[in-house]
Design an enzyme around this catalytic site. Structure first.
Site, PDB file in Angstrom:
ATOM      1  N   ASN A 104     -12.934  -3.349   2.206  1.00 31.99           N
ATOM      2  CA  ASN A 104     -13.985  -2.342   2.229  1.00 31.99           C
ATOM      3  C   ASN A 104     -14.855  -2.414   0.971  1.00 31.99           C
ATOM      4  O   ASN A 104     -14.334  -2.614  -0.132  1.00 31.99           O
ATOM      5  CB  ASN A 104     -13.364  -0.941   2.319  1.00 31.99           C
ATOM      6  CG  ASN A 104     -12.537  -0.751   3.576  1.00 31.99           C
ATOM      7  OD1 ASN A 104     -12.904  -1.243   4.634  1.00 31.99           O
ATOM      8  ND2 ASN A 104     -11.423  -0.042   3.465  1.00 31.99           N
ATOM      9  N   GLN A 141     -14.296   2.321   0.967  1.00 27.57           N
ATOM     10  CA  GLN A 141     -13.640   1.867  -0.268  1.00 27.57           C
ATOM     11  C   GLN A 141     -13.249   3.077  -1.109  1.00 27.57           C
ATOM     12  O   GLN A 141     -14.099   3.865  -1.516  1.00 27.57           O
ATOM     13  CB  GLN A 141     -14.568   0.938  -1.070  1.00 27.57           C
ATOM     14  CG  GLN A 141     -13.891   0.367  -2.315  1.00 27.57           C
ATOM     15  CD  GLN A 141     -14.747  -0.660  -3.053  1.00 27.57           C
ATOM     16  OE1 GLN A 141     -15.954  -0.760  -2.833  1.00 27.57           O
ATOM     17  NE2 GLN A 141     -14.118  -1.420  -3.930  1.00 27.57           N
ATOM     18  N   ASP A 185       0.853  -1.186   0.000  1.00 27.68           N
ATOM     19  CA  ASP A 185       0.000   0.000   0.000  1.00 27.68           C
ATOM     20  C   ASP A 185       0.896   1.246   0.000  1.00 27.68           C
ATOM     21  O   ASP A 185       1.873   1.322   0.756  1.00 27.68           O
ATOM     22  CB  ASP A 185      -0.903  -0.016   1.247  1.00 27.68           C
ATOM     23  CG  ASP A 185      -2.066   0.945   1.122  1.00 27.68           C
ATOM     24  OD1 ASP A 185      -3.216   0.492   1.161  1.00 27.68           O
ATOM     25  OD2 ASP A 185      -1.820   2.165   0.990  1.00 27.68           O
ATOM     26  N   ILE A 186       0.540   2.220  -0.841  1.00 28.96           N
ATOM     27  CA  ILE A 186       1.355   3.438  -0.973  1.00 28.96           C
ATOM     28  C   ILE A 186       1.267   4.312   0.282  1.00 28.96           C
ATOM     29  O   ILE A 186       2.143   5.144   0.541  1.00 28.96           O
ATOM     30  CB  ILE A 186       0.911   4.223  -2.240  1.00 28.96           C
ATOM     31  CG1 ILE A 186       2.046   5.082  -2.780  1.00 28.96           C
ATOM     32  CG2 ILE A 186      -0.337   5.045  -1.984  1.00 28.96           C
ATOM     33  CD1 ILE A 186       1.768   5.654  -4.158  1.00 28.96           C
ATOM     34  N   HIS A 192     -10.120  -5.455  -3.302  1.00 24.01           N
ATOM     35  CA  HIS A 192      -8.802  -5.749  -2.751  1.00 24.01           C
ATOM     36  C   HIS A 192      -8.941  -6.064  -1.272  1.00 24.01           C
ATOM     37  O   HIS A 192      -9.838  -5.550  -0.595  1.00 24.01           O
ATOM     38  CB  HIS A 192      -7.839  -4.574  -2.951  1.00 24.01           C
ATOM     39  CG  HIS A 192      -8.392  -3.263  -2.509  1.00 24.01           C
ATOM     40  ND1 HIS A 192      -9.283  -2.540  -3.270  1.00 24.01           N
ATOM     41  CD2 HIS A 192      -8.215  -2.558  -1.370  1.00 24.01           C
ATOM     42  CE1 HIS A 192      -9.625  -1.448  -2.632  1.00 24.01           C
ATOM     43  NE2 HIS A 192      -8.996  -1.429  -1.456  1.00 24.01           N
ATOM     44  N   PHE A 193      -8.050  -6.894  -0.805  1.00 23.02           N
ATOM     45  CA  PHE A 193      -7.953  -7.210   0.619  1.00 23.02           C
ATOM     46  C   PHE A 193      -6.699  -6.538   1.167  1.00 23.02           C
ATOM     47  O   PHE A 193      -5.640  -6.591   0.537  1.00 23.02           O
ATOM     48  CB  PHE A 193      -7.855  -8.719   0.846  1.00 23.02           C
ATOM     49  CG  PHE A 193      -9.153  -9.444   0.670  1.00 23.02           C
ATOM     50  CD1 PHE A 193      -9.625  -9.745  -0.598  1.00 23.02           C
ATOM     51  CD2 PHE A 193      -9.912  -9.827   1.766  1.00 23.02           C
ATOM     52  CE1 PHE A 193     -10.834 -10.413  -0.777  1.00 23.02           C
ATOM     53  CE2 PHE A 193     -11.124 -10.496   1.604  1.00 23.02           C
ATOM     54  CZ  PHE A 193     -11.584 -10.785   0.337  1.00 23.02           C
ATOM     55  N   HIS A 194      -6.825  -5.920   2.328  1.00 25.44           N
ATOM     56  CA  HIS A 194      -5.669  -5.369   3.028  1.00 25.44           C
ATOM     57  C   HIS A 194      -5.143  -6.438   3.993  1.00 25.44           C
ATOM     58  O   HIS A 194      -5.927  -7.022   4.755  1.00 25.44           O
ATOM     59  CB  HIS A 194      -6.065  -4.164   3.890  1.00 25.44           C
ATOM     60  CG  HIS A 194      -6.626  -3.001   3.140  1.00 25.44           C
ATOM     61  ND1 HIS A 194      -5.922  -1.832   2.949  1.00 25.44           N
ATOM     62  CD2 HIS A 194      -7.836  -2.795   2.546  1.00 25.44           C
ATOM     63  CE1 HIS A 194      -6.675  -0.959   2.280  1.00 25.44           C
ATOM     64  NE2 HIS A 194      -7.834  -1.519   2.026  1.00 25.44           N
TER      65      HIS A 194
END
Ligand code: 5GP
Ligand code: ZN
Length: 135
Positions: A86, A93, A30-31, A99-101
């Site tokens: 989300n 979201q 993640d950025i 996507h999954f974190h």
């Protein structure tokens, strides 16, 4: 999908810190990470959210979520892990490509994810009825 940020990352049009890739899945950092090693796991095919994705792809993705969880635990000395996914703006979201974190938690880490709500759950019977009765 043309205007999707994550589709552009998948196509290589936008750079990312790639951690893992297979035929159906990509994983990158993640950025704007919540903690060290915060990864995003997503299908290469565009689906908006959990309501849209097909069962086969979702099954594959969740196994990759587990694989990445093992990886961060082994390589980064992670003590705990939050999995977050989300759906829709109201739920936080920001990118409309499912996507999954995977969010690592560290002993003495500063990240706080707190449960705060005014809803007290005093209608559990009614909710159970709504969710279990057939149409
Ligand atoms: P969401 O809020 O949709 O569940 O999560 C989207 C995540 O994507 C956010 O945590 C955000 O930091 C991350 N993100 C947004 N833009 C980029 C980007 O260009 N590259 C990467 N690697 N992550 C991004
Ligand atoms: Zn997309």
């Amino acid at each position: 999908m043309e205007d999707c940020l994550f589709c552009k990352i998948i196509k290589g049009e936008i750079p990312c810190h790639k951690i893992y890739e297979d035929k159906k899945t990509i994983v990158f950092l993640d950025i704007n990470p919540w903690s060290r090693g915060h990864c995003l796991i997503l299908p290469k095919k565009h689906f908006r959210d959990i309501l849209e994705i097909d069962a086969e792809t979702l099954t594959h993705i969740i196994l990759v979520v587990q694989k990445i969880s093992v990886l961060v635990k082994e390589k980064l000395g992670v003590a705990g892990i939050n999995i977050l996914q989300n759906n829709n703006r109201i739920a936080g979201q920001g990118v409309d490509h499912i996507h999954f974190h995977v969010i690592p938690r560290y002993i003495d880490g500063s990240l706080k994810i707190s449960h705060s709500t005014e809803y007290k759950g005093d209608d559990l019977e009614e909710v159970t009825k709504l969710l279990t009765e057939s149409k």
